[in-house]
Design a protein around this motif. Sequence first.
Motif, short mmCIF file in Angstrom:
data_model
loop_
_atom_site.label_atom_id
_atom_site.label_comp_id
_atom_site.label_asym_id
_atom_site.label_seq_id
_atom_site.Cartn_x
_atom_site.Cartn_y
_atom_site.Cartn_z
N ASP A 31 0.87 -1.18 0.13
CA ASP A 31 -0.18 0.04 -0.04
C ASP A 31 0.90 1.31 0.06
OD1 ASP A 31 -2.13 -1.55 0.28
OD2 ASP A 31 -2.81 -1.45 2.16
N THR A 64 1.06 4.06 -3.16
CA THR A 64 0.54 5.25 -3.04
C THR A 64 1.95 6.33 -3.35
OG1 THR A 64 -1.04 4.59 -1.40
CG2 THR A 64 -0.45 7.01 -1.45
N GLU A 89 -2.55 8.69 -4.24
CA GLU A 89 -3.70 7.77 -3.67
C GLU A 89 -4.86 7.54 -4.52
OE1 GLU A 89 -6.37 8.26 0.40
OE2 GLU A 89 -4.96 9.72 -0.12
N ALA A 108 -3.31 4.65 -6.83
CA ALA A 108 -3.14 3.52 -6.42
C ALA A 108 -4.30 2.87 -5.86
CB ALA A 108 -2.29 3.79 -5.09
N ARG A 109 -5.60 3.28 -5.65
CA ARG A 109 -6.67 2.75 -5.23
C ARG A 109 -7.16 1.93 -6.12
NH1 ARG A 109 -8.51 6.71 -2.49
NH2 ARG A 109 -9.56 7.44 -4.19
N ARG A 119 -5.05 -1.35 -6.89
CA ARG A 119 -4.36 -2.19 -6.02
C ARG A 119 -5.11 -3.56 -5.83
NH1 ARG A 119 -6.04 0.97 -2.03
NH2 ARG A 119 -4.06 1.85 -1.61
#
Length: 288
Positions: free
Chosen positions: A39, A43, A48, A51-52, A55
């Motif tokens: 994580d 990020t 963020e 990345a979300r 993921r």
Amino acid sequence: MIFLFRVLSYAPLSWLHALGAGLGGLIWALSPTYRRHLDENLTLALGETAARKIRSSAIAHAGRQAMELPKIWLRPQDEVIQRVVKITGWELAEQAMREGKGILYLTPHLGCYEIISHYLSRYAPITVMYRPPKRRWMQMLIETGRKRDGLQIATADLSGVRTLLKALKRGEAVGMLPDQAPKVGEGLWVDFFGKPAYTMTLAARLSESGAAVIMLWVERLPAGAGFHFHLQAPRQALAGSTENRAQQISHEIEALIRQCPAQYLWGYNRYKRPAGAEPPPGAGEKTA
């Protein structure tokens, strides 16, 4: 464990990738340390929001990478290389071979990097560097899986470095993972996605030999359809001091990862500080 690997090697690649996706999710759920590294690294590199979005895909691809190893290591070489269904940039390797140059292939922990040496060894001798694992059964698997015609392995020590240099002088190919965290004394701190990472100097020093440098990564195609080789020249010719070259290589690796970030091993502890190494610039004396 070796018996299990042999059994799995007979399974269709699509099945292995499906199992791997589930395994990746299980490891992410059960390992707080792995989850934190994945994580944080995602990020840091992508922000963020991005990345979300990837993921879950990155978690699944990490598992696929592990589950495809039996197929890559333990099946006949002809069968393994038939999994490569597309190649982009092969003219770079052909030109270097015509000119009689040694070739330095640099690839990150991106996609199916284990198939690279198997495929390339069919066209010209190649020597790859690896760090022996702590577990004996894994060592036996690696030696079995990488013992192929035209493929030589060199351990990550002074003897291995000499082996690599001799191969390049003979006009042969050498392959390595330059984003692998080195031991103390074997690296220096350079920027990697905006954060200091202790980075090997060996790739930078080998690039000073006059060998052709080719960046390479292998894309894992959906539904077990095979693999796509991507060969690329560095965006700018590597030049300058060893430190400058190491930094250039780090940025080249970033550029490859951005092409397919979901297939990078973000859970790898790339930013660890080896015991005994000086702290990164701007940091205190605390060891990571």
